[in-house]
Design an enzyme around this catalytic site. Structure first.
Site, short mmCIF file in Angstrom:
data_model
loop_
_atom_site.label_atom_id
_atom_site.label_comp_id
_atom_site.label_asym_id
_atom_site.label_seq_id
_atom_site.Cartn_x
_atom_site.Cartn_y
_atom_site.Cartn_z
N ASP A 9 0.87 -1.16 0.00
CA ASP A 9 0.00 0.00 0.00
C ASP A 9 0.92 1.23 0.00
OD1 ASP A 9 -2.31 1.66 0.48
OD2 ASP A 9 -1.69 1.77 2.57
N LEU A 10 0.40 2.39 -0.33
CA LEU A 10 1.25 3.59 -0.39
C LEU A 10 1.14 4.46 0.88
CD1 LEU A 10 3.09 5.52 -2.09
CD2 LEU A 10 0.98 6.62 -2.85
N ASP A 11 -0.04 5.08 1.04
CA ASP A 11 -0.24 6.04 2.13
C ASP A 11 -0.15 5.36 3.49
OD1 ASP A 11 -0.84 8.26 0.37
OD2 ASP A 11 -2.77 7.32 0.00
N THR A 17 2.03 9.88 4.30
CA THR A 17 1.00 10.77 3.76
C THR A 17 -0.37 10.57 4.43
OG1 THR A 17 0.87 9.13 2.03
CG2 THR A 17 1.92 11.22 1.45
N LYS A 45 -9.11 5.24 6.36
CA LYS A 45 -7.83 4.76 5.81
C LYS A 45 -8.07 3.68 4.77
CE LYS A 45 -4.57 5.82 9.50
NZ LYS A 45 -3.75 5.25 10.59
N GLY A 46 -7.42 3.80 3.64
CA GLY A 46 -7.55 2.80 2.58
C GLY A 46 -8.82 2.95 1.75
N ARG A 49 -11.59 8.28 -2.15
CA ARG A 49 -11.94 9.67 -1.86
C ARG A 49 -13.47 9.85 -1.79
NH1 ARG A 49 -9.56 13.55 -6.15
NH2 ARG A 49 -7.82 12.11 -5.84
N SER A 114 -2.63 0.71 -4.33
CA SER A 114 -3.13 1.84 -3.56
C SER A 114 -4.49 2.31 -4.06
CB SER A 114 -2.13 3.00 -3.69
OG SER A 114 -2.69 4.20 -3.22
N ALA A 115 -5.30 2.84 -3.14
CA ALA A 115 -6.60 3.40 -3.51
C ALA A 115 -6.45 4.81 -4.08
CB ALA A 115 -7.49 3.46 -2.28
N SER A 116 -5.27 5.39 -3.93
CA SER A 116 -5.10 6.81 -4.26
C SER A 116 -4.97 7.07 -5.76
CB SER A 116 -3.86 7.35 -3.56
OG SER A 116 -3.63 8.68 -3.98
N ASN A 118 -3.64 9.79 -6.56
CA ASN A 118 -2.43 10.62 -6.56
C ASN A 118 -1.16 9.77 -6.42
OD1 ASN A 118 -3.74 13.29 -6.55
ND2 ASN A 118 -4.49 12.68 -4.55
N LYS A 145 -11.03 -0.93 -1.78
CA LYS A 145 -10.79 -1.78 -0.61
C LYS A 145 -11.95 -1.57 0.36
CE LYS A 145 -5.84 -0.77 -1.01
NZ LYS A 145 -4.68 -0.04 -0.42
N GLU A 169 0.00 -3.33 4.63
CA GLU A 169 -1.13 -2.40 4.74
C GLU A 169 -1.20 -1.73 6.10
OE1 GLU A 169 -3.74 -0.83 3.87
OE2 GLU A 169 -3.98 -1.39 1.80
N ASP A 170 -1.63 -0.46 6.13
CA ASP A 170 -1.84 0.21 7.41
C ASP A 170 -3.32 0.39 7.72
OD1 ASP A 170 -2.31 2.17 5.42
OD2 ASP A 170 -1.96 3.76 6.86
#
Ligand code: BG6
Ligand code: MG
Length: 218
Positions: A9-11, A17, A45-46, A49, A114-116, A118, A145, A169-170
């Protein structure tokens, strides 16, 4: 040679971030008179938007027109992007570079899941885009997710069977997505929050290269 598909995962996993998402959502929620907290933030989280804004409006029993909704999405993202523009390699979380280079040295396929929307911008900004063999982000998936789509696509892109993939994952939603997709899940954060994961570590400083070697050969 033994190979596993490592999906990150990214963020909140690769870069710090998650706190920017938190700050931007908090400002937006409070501007609408809806109280916001770290506990509520865990539920975002995850989460995509659009879904995040739906949840916030729900907490405040608020209904908006489509135009107002889209305006708020844009406001939040612009606020978030203002934080992102100022970021550099210092935002890469502790020991992430050590882990990524260890996996590279051992010829392990690495993906981002990632879900982002960005994600690519952020990876470019911290100079990590080239490290990933596959990048699946919010622009590539239709189901957010905890649906496993993002990780299943990442596994497919790496040419790996989901059962040979390990997801970092966080978020609770992300751990559920990995588990539903038949992958090993490793939580990065608080064990009390991420208790559905196969393993949980506070951060990557707690995960040794020996542990990665074991994952690879298991
Ligand atoms: C996830 C974050 O990685 O991406 C969520 O954990 C965020 O907090 C989601 O809402 C979507 O991100 P973006 O950048 O497309 O708004
Ligand atoms: Mg995350």
């Amino acid at each position: 040679m033994d190979k596993k598909g490592f999906i990150f995962d990214l963020d909140g996993v690769i870069v710090d971030t998650a706190r920017y998402h938190y700050m931007a959502w908090k400002r937006l929620a409070e501007s609408l008179g809806i109280s916001f907290s770290k506990v509520k933030n865990e539920q975002l989280k995850g989460v995509s938007r659009v879904r995040s804004l739906e949840k916030i409006l729900n907490w405040g029993n608020m209904e908006l027109t489509e135009a107002q909704f889209n305006e708020l999405l844009e406001l939040k993202n612009n606020d978030y992007l203002a934080y992102i523009e100022r970021m550099d390699k210092d935002e890469i979380l502790p020991d992430v570079p050590r882990v990524l280079s260890f996996l590279k040295q051992n010829d392990q396929p690495i993906a981002l899941g990632s879900a982002s929307k960005n994600a690519r911008t952020i990876l470019k900004e911290v100079d990590l885009l080239e490290v990933f063999d596959e990048v699946i982000d919010g622009t590539n998936v239709t189901n957010a997710k905890p649906d496993p789509e993002v990780f299943l696509k990442a596994a497919e892109g790496l040419g790996m069977d989901p059962s040979d993939c390990i997801v970092f994952e966080d978020s609770v939603a992300g751990i559920r997505a990995a588990n539903t997709g038949g992958m090993m899940s490793i939580g990065i954060g608080d064990p009390a929050v991420l208790h559905e994961a196969t393993y949980v570590f506070k951060d990557f400083t707690e995960i040794s290269n020996e542990f990665f070697s074991k994952l690879i050969s298991e």
